[in-house]
Motif scaffolding. Structure first.
Motif, PDB file in Angstrom:
ATOM      1  N   ARG A   1       0.831  -1.210   0.000  1.00  0.00           N
ATOM      2  CA  ARG A   1       0.000   0.000   0.000  1.00  0.00           C
ATOM      3  C   ARG A   1       0.862   1.255   0.000  1.00  0.00           C
ATOM      4  N   LEU A   2       1.881   1.258   0.837  1.00  0.00           N
ATOM      5  CA  LEU A   2       2.768   2.420   0.913  1.00  0.00           C
ATOM      6  C   LEU A   2       3.576   2.591  -0.367  1.00  0.00           C
ATOM      7  N   ARG A   3       3.994   1.490  -0.981  1.00  0.00           N
ATOM      8  CA  ARG A   3       4.707   1.591  -2.254  1.00  0.00           C
ATOM      9  C   ARG A   3       3.830   2.227  -3.328  1.00  0.00           C
ATOM     10  N   LYS A   4       2.566   1.874  -3.322  1.00  0.00           N
ATOM     11  CA  LYS A   4       1.653   2.468  -4.309  1.00  0.00           C
ATOM     12  C   LYS A   4       1.494   3.961  -4.055  1.00  0.00           C
ATOM     13  N   LEU A   5       1.372   4.365  -2.774  1.00  0.00           N
ATOM     14  CA  LEU A   5       1.259   5.783  -2.444  1.00  0.00           C
ATOM     15  C   LEU A   5       2.513   6.542  -2.867  1.00  0.00           C
TER      16      LEU A   5
ATOM     17  N   ASP B   1      12.635   1.222   5.348  1.00  0.00           N
ATOM     18  CA  ASP B   1      13.692   0.502   4.643  1.00  0.00           C
ATOM     19  C   ASP B   1      13.140  -0.338   3.496  1.00  0.00           C
ATOM     20  N   ASN B   2      11.882  -0.770   3.623  1.00  0.00           N
ATOM     21  CA  ASN B   2      11.278  -1.628   2.601  1.00  0.00           C
ATOM     22  C   ASN B   2      10.498  -0.867   1.544  1.00  0.00           C
ATOM     23  N   VAL B   3      10.244   0.408   1.773  1.00  0.00           N
ATOM     24  CA  VAL B   3       9.501   1.230   0.802  1.00  0.00           C
ATOM     25  C   VAL B   3      10.409   2.379   0.381  1.00  0.00           C
ATOM     26  N   GLU B   4      11.068   2.208  -0.743  1.00  0.00           N
ATOM     27  CA  GLU B   4      11.997   3.232  -1.224  1.00  0.00           C
ATOM     28  C   GLU B   4      11.261   4.546  -1.470  1.00  0.00           C
TER      29      GLU B   4
END
Length: 249
Positions: free
Chosen positions: A115-119, A151-154
């Motif tokens: 979800r955060l990667r999409k945002l 660290d997991n969501v660039e």
């Protein structure tokens, strides 16, 4: 660093009245809260008429808009659609920071990462930085989880609200490890017992915080986020916090 306050401090007033109060307190910059059921600006309004939202947010009463905060309980597709509209608003008003909530406690970690990667992907397309808000009751209440998510969501940053690491289940935890992720800051004074107390009567060490921010080269916004409570002189507290922060800069 810029000192601002959020329109959320005057959520019971109309947008124009809130902006006037902020201006009267001699703040020159503001953070605009965009949330459902707000008297100021809602996600639905931004989606329905982006031009009107841009007009509303473009130097209101000669104040400089420096950040947006986005909250919505819309369904997944509508949520991302609203967020995209808010990021477009940010680009058109030359704002680089939009704050969002992290997932609630119990949300699967991998699902939250996606979800955060999409945002972040939506925001990056508009040249906007996403800041995940420190918040009790959400995954971001735990400093260790914040570090792993960032660290997991660039490209994901942290909207640091140190109150949530003073008051709450992780009160007293060392947050030095989080400073490298900070892209926005929200401030009030807090104690272990109360989320908000009069400025100077809590446990937040503003001097140490300023030093930590300086060491990472932070030069963005310090956004005052003091709510109107019956037990405090709201206007006096907002003025006191501005003067305190100015004295440290």
């Amino acid at each position: 660093m810029l000192i601002a306050t959020t329109t959320e401090c005057f959520k019971h007033l109309s947008f124009d009245e809130a902006v006037q109060r902020i201006s009267d307190l001699e703040y020159t910059s503001i953070e605009i809260a965009i949330k459902q059921d707000s008297q100021h600006l809602t996600p639905e309004q931004v989606v329905d008429d982006l031009d009107a939202a841009v007009f509303q947010c473009h130097n209101p009463n000669r104040l400089h808009v420096v950040a947006y905060s986005f909250q919505s309980s819309a369904s997944e597709d509508d949520f991302f659609h609203q967020f995209d509209a808010v990021c477009r608003l940010a680009r058109l008003t030359r704002v680089v920071s939009v704050t969002v909530d992290s997932g609630e406690l119990g949300m699967p970690f991998n699902e939250e990462v996606e979800r955060l990667r999409k945002l972040v992907g939506i925001a990056s397309a508009q040249g906007v930085q996403v800041g995940m808000r420190s918040q009790i009751g959400c995954l971001s209440e735990d400093p260790a989880t914040v570090a792993v998510l960032c660290d997991n969501v660039e490209g994901l940053g942290l909207t640091l609200d140190p109150s949530h690491y003073v008051h709450g289940p992780h009160g007293g935890r060392d947050i030095d490890e989080l400073m490298k992720y900070v892209c926005h800051v929200q401030l009030r004074d807090s104690s272990r017992e109360e989320m908000q107390v009069p400025v100077g009567q809590g446990e937040i060490d503003y001097g140490r915080l300023m030093t930590q921010l300086s060491l990472i080269g932070y030069s963005r916004v310090l956004s005052v986020h003091i709510m109107d409570l019956p037990s405090i002189d709201h206007v006096g507290e907002l003025r006191k916090m501005r003067l305190l922060l100015e004295s440290m800069l």
